[in-house]
Design an enzyme around this catalytic site. Structure first.
Site, PDB file in Angstrom:
ATOM      1  N   ASP A  95       0.871  -1.168   0.000  1.00  0.00           N
ATOM      2  CA  ASP A  95       0.000   0.000   0.000  1.00  0.00           C
ATOM      3  C   ASP A  95       0.914   1.224   0.000  1.00  0.00           C
ATOM      4  OD1 ASP A  95      -2.091   1.774   0.058  1.00  0.00           O
ATOM      5  OD2 ASP A  95      -3.137   0.832   1.735  1.00  0.00           O
TER       6      ASP A  95
HETATM    7  C1  BGC Z   1      -4.987   3.308   0.010  1.00  0.00           C
HETATM    8  C2  BGC Z   1      -5.062   2.342  -1.148  1.00  0.00           C
HETATM    9  C3  BGC Z   1      -4.906   3.096  -2.441  1.00  0.00           C
HETATM   10  C4  BGC Z   1      -3.609   3.860  -2.412  1.00  0.00           C
HETATM   11  C5  BGC Z   1      -3.351   4.662  -3.668  1.00  0.00           C
HETATM   12  C6  BGC Z   1      -3.759   4.177  -0.051  1.00  0.00           C
HETATM   13  O1  BGC Z   1      -3.784   5.179   0.918  1.00  0.00           O
HETATM   14  O2  BGC Z   1      -5.026   2.611   1.235  1.00  0.00           O
HETATM   15  O3  BGC Z   1      -6.281   1.642  -1.115  1.00  0.00           O
HETATM   16  O4  BGC Z   1      -4.984   2.220  -3.524  1.00  0.00           O
HETATM   17  O5  BGC Z   1      -3.612   4.768  -1.316  1.00  0.00           O
HETATM   18  O6  BGC Z   1      -4.205   5.750  -3.742  1.00  0.00           O
END
Ligand code: BGC
Length: 743
Positions: A261
């Site tokens: 993530d």
């Molecule tokens: C989120 C993800 C997301 C990523 C990119 C993160 O903060 O938890 O679900 O895909 O950001 O935006």
């Protein structure tokens, strides 16, 4: 069921412009086997230089590249800088895309057909924008009803979530787009998400939180995203027990790559890479040192670690191979569209935004169908609904509540405010609201066409609402509640991602009560991302409740479809609605850990989420899991249970439309284990759908495979079927059981 005449009448309301700019989003491609894909990936890796390999496993250009996540291209070998992009409910942050209903709406359809169709449509839009990987679906169970991102996924039940995972991923990847199952794992609240320590026992892990990921693997998912939080004391992205060679994902046959993530690499490059992380995102998002490979932690120093032998070069090769294999498998090496938008300019400006629309009439239609089919009819006193268009001529109708209005498009590309109608939550899982058709537009058109005299009070001011409702034949009150992602984003209405409580926002309940006090035909429409308190549900003057959930951009037309009966409601609650949080048996932990720092969250409820907890503790919710009314009624008969030669049980039964109009039933199968198994009183193990004209019947067959009749056995690390008598419960919801049998 959609009578043609009404469809024509209502089609005019679907004002989201369908544009096709010549994008062949559904271009055919050659699907390869994993073996073929790995052979190609291996051959390519053999030609790559060290810097090129590092470039493929590390994010780059968070503040300059065109997608939410990007890796470096290897132009000489025709490998593009992969484009990884949000979100699970449609492409963001850009223009010319459909605002699809989020995961929780797909779950509320209880329809594998629509889950698959949604996946295909999502995939087509991602492909049309040139995105290699769709950052979804989200498979986090709704462990607590207030969890901020619960609406991105498919609710608290692992079986429904698993089926939705399978169908969504199959749909997305069927058009050649990589899917990414997220967030692995125990990513179940927003407070402290960057490091909270989830303590989950082995059996709970396998039967609850890991199960949807197992189904994702069975759907050949290309990627899994490891979560921010720690799991049993170790950060998910460097947790070998989860992502390592002998970790849960690989043991279950996961072939693709594990991506972090965004900023979830809390340890050194060597720790992460050696534990099993294959790609770090977003890489250089923290610009210390100024260089493009200077990610703060994680894989930033990977090159020197490989040179020094801290990370074996064979491990780096494995990372790259796993990244390239899904790309080859889905044929992205040939004829895949180039990125044509620029996430740095969400308003569509700048030279890199090529103004390509991937919307289509088919996508608008699927968004509308899911929105309508996810609407749950909770109450319908004396057939208050559907509104009969013939009978509306001259009727006085008041539309009340700010939830009827067009959302405020100035809220930002993360949808971080609740101003106007609520179509889905905020954060990276949001999507474009640009083409939203708000309830007020659709209601005005349809009620006007039916000859009704329409008035409105489009605020939540209860005095104004009551004044508008007084003397009306019908008052339609629209209320809402929202939640979202904590991230670095702002809080909304005082809620830091997770909701503060289960109340409607902007004093919605007061508004309903004030209107119902003066209008004996008050129809309530609730737009909500999860369970919400409805203390007025039993009010005599509240004649109907449509729990329209989080419907996406076609909210208005879909609402009208249900109100007028063009669509006979068939949505089913993908969570129970109880009167207080205590009925759910879990909490959102908001306090820091002791003495200060990330809290430890013990998943002591184990298998008992939602209806499983309520059944165990004899708590009767206001509306139970799987519940939803129809404009017709259905009868269940003829249960038969037969053991098959393959150790499966074949359950069959008949459902008859016993009412006067056509409708859709969603029969559900719950299984009761022998007491020694230590399972909840009943667990969902099957669901189906059928459209039936009045008087028609259909026989259903649902097969319970051996895994569906097993429990996770920790000593043997496998699913084992316990001895004893099982009970099969077939019915219209988790508490409306119509047929019972044993085997
Ligand atoms: C989120 C993800 C997301 C990523 C990119 C993160 O903060 O938890 O679900 O895909 O950001 O935006």
């Amino acid at each position: 069921m959609r009578p043609l005449g009404l469809i024509c009448f209502l089609a005019a309301i679907a004002t989201g412009v369908a544009r096709n700019d010549g994008i062949d989003a559904s271009a055919s491609f050659t699907l390869r086997s994993w073996d073929e894909a790995f052979a190609l990936a291996n051959a390519t890796v053999a030609q790559l230089k060290l810097d090129e390999k590092i470039g493929l496993v590390t994010g780059v250009g968070q503040f300059s590249s065109r997608c939410v996540g990007n890796v470096n291209p290897v132009a000489r070998l025709g490998i593009p800088g992969f484009c990884l992009n949000d979100g699970p409910a449609g492409v963001r942050p850009t223009k010319g895309v459909t605002g699809f209903p989020p995961g929780i709406a797909a779950a509320a359809t209880f329809s594998r057909r629509l889950m698959r169709a949604r996946g295909v449509a999502l995939g087509e839009e991602f492909r049309g924008k040139g995105i290699n990987m769709h950052l979804g679906p989200a498979l986090d169970l709704m462990r607590n009803p207030k969890a901020g991102r619960g609406w991105e996924s498919f609710g608290p039940d692992p079986y429904l979530t698993g089926e939705a995972a399978f169908e969504t991923i199959t749909g997305i990847q069927s058009v050649g787009v990589m899917a990414c199952a997220k967030h692995y794992i125990a990513n179940n609240q927003e407070h402290w998400r960057y490091g909270l320590i989830a303590e989950v026992d082995d059996r709970t892990m396998h039967e609850m939180y890991h199960y949807p990921f197992l189904r994702a693997i069975e759907a050949n998912v290309s990627s899994v995203m490891c979560a921010y939080n720690q799991f049993n004391g170790t950060s998910s992205c460097h947790n070998a027990a989860l992502i390592g060679p002998n970790g849960l994902l690989r043991k279950d046959g996961f072939q693709g790559y594990i991506v972090s993530d965004w900023g979830a690499t809390h340890d050194s490059a060597a720790d992460n890479a050696n534990a099993g992380l294959d790609m770090e995102m977003p890489g250089d998002y923290i610009l210390i040192g100024g260089g493009t490979f200077n990610s703060f932690l994680g894989l930033g120093s990977l090159k020197s670690d490989v040179n020094s032998g801290k990370v074996p070069s064979s491990r780096l090769d494995q990372m790259v191979t796993r990244i390239l294999a899904p790309w080859y498998r889905l044929g992205q090496d040939s004829g895949y569209p180039a990125v044509n938008f620029d996430a740095q300019h969400s308003d569509g400006s700048g030279p890199n935004n090529l103004d390509v629309s991937v919307r289509s009439t088919a996508h608008t239609a699927i968004a509308r169908e899911i929105a309508a089919d996810s609407a749950v009819l909770l109450k319908n006193k004396a057939d208050a609904l559907p509104l009969k268009s013939a009978g509306m001529d001259g009727k006085r109708v008041a539309i009340i509540g700010k939830d009827a209005l067009m959302p405020n498009l100035k809220c930002g590309d993360l949808n971080e405010c609740d101003d106007g109608t609520m179509t889905l939550g905020w954060g990276s899982g949001s999507n474009s609201l640009e083409f939203t058709v708000p309830p007020i537009t659709a209601l005005n058109e349809s009620l006007g066409a039916a000859g009704a005299v329409v008035s409105a009070s489009l605020s939540n001011d209860k005095t104004a609402g009551a004044k508008a409702a007084k003397g009306q034949d019908v008052a339609i009150v629209l209320v809402n509640v929202m939640s979202g992602e904590l991230g670095f984003y702002q809080t909304v209405n005082g809620n830091e991602g997770d909701r503060n409580d289960l109340e409607l926002w902007f004093a919605g309940s007061d508004l309903v009560t004030a209107v119902a006090a003066v209008c004996s035909n008050t129809i309530v429409v609730v737009h909500s991302i999860g369970p919400v308190n409805m203390p007025w549900a039993t009010n005599e003057n509240v004649t109907a409740i449509i729990f329209a959930g989080a419907p996406g951009e076609q909210t208005g037309p879909a609402l009208v479809d249900v109100l007028f009966g063009a669509v006979n409601p068939s949505g089913r609650l993908p969570y129970s609605i109880a009167d207080d949080e205590a009925s759910y048996g879990t909490t959102i932990v908001t306090a820091p850990g002791f003495p200060l720092g990330f809290p430890v969250i013990n998943y002591t409820e184990r298998l008992l989420l939602d209806y499983r907890y309520m059944d165990t503790h004899a708590i009767i919710p206001r509306f139970e899991y799987g519940f939803g009314l129809s404009y017709t009624t259905f009868e269940y008969t003829g249960l038969s249970i037969i053991s098959s030669a393959t150790n499966s049980q074949v359950v069959s039964f008949s459902v008859k439309n016993a009412g006067a109009v056509a409708g859709t039933e969603k029969p559900q199968l719950y299984l009761g284990y022998p007491p020694s198994a230590g399972e909840p009183p009943k667990v969902l193990r099957g669901f189906d759908e059928v459209q039936l004209v009045a008087g028609a019947s259909q026989r259903f067959v649902m097969t319970l495979g051996s895994r569906e009749m097993s429990v996770w056995d920790t000593p043997s690390q496998s699913f084992v079927r316990p001895p004893g008598t099982f009970t099969v419960f077939v019915g219209a919801s988790s508490r409306d059981i119509r047929l019972t049998g044993t085997f």
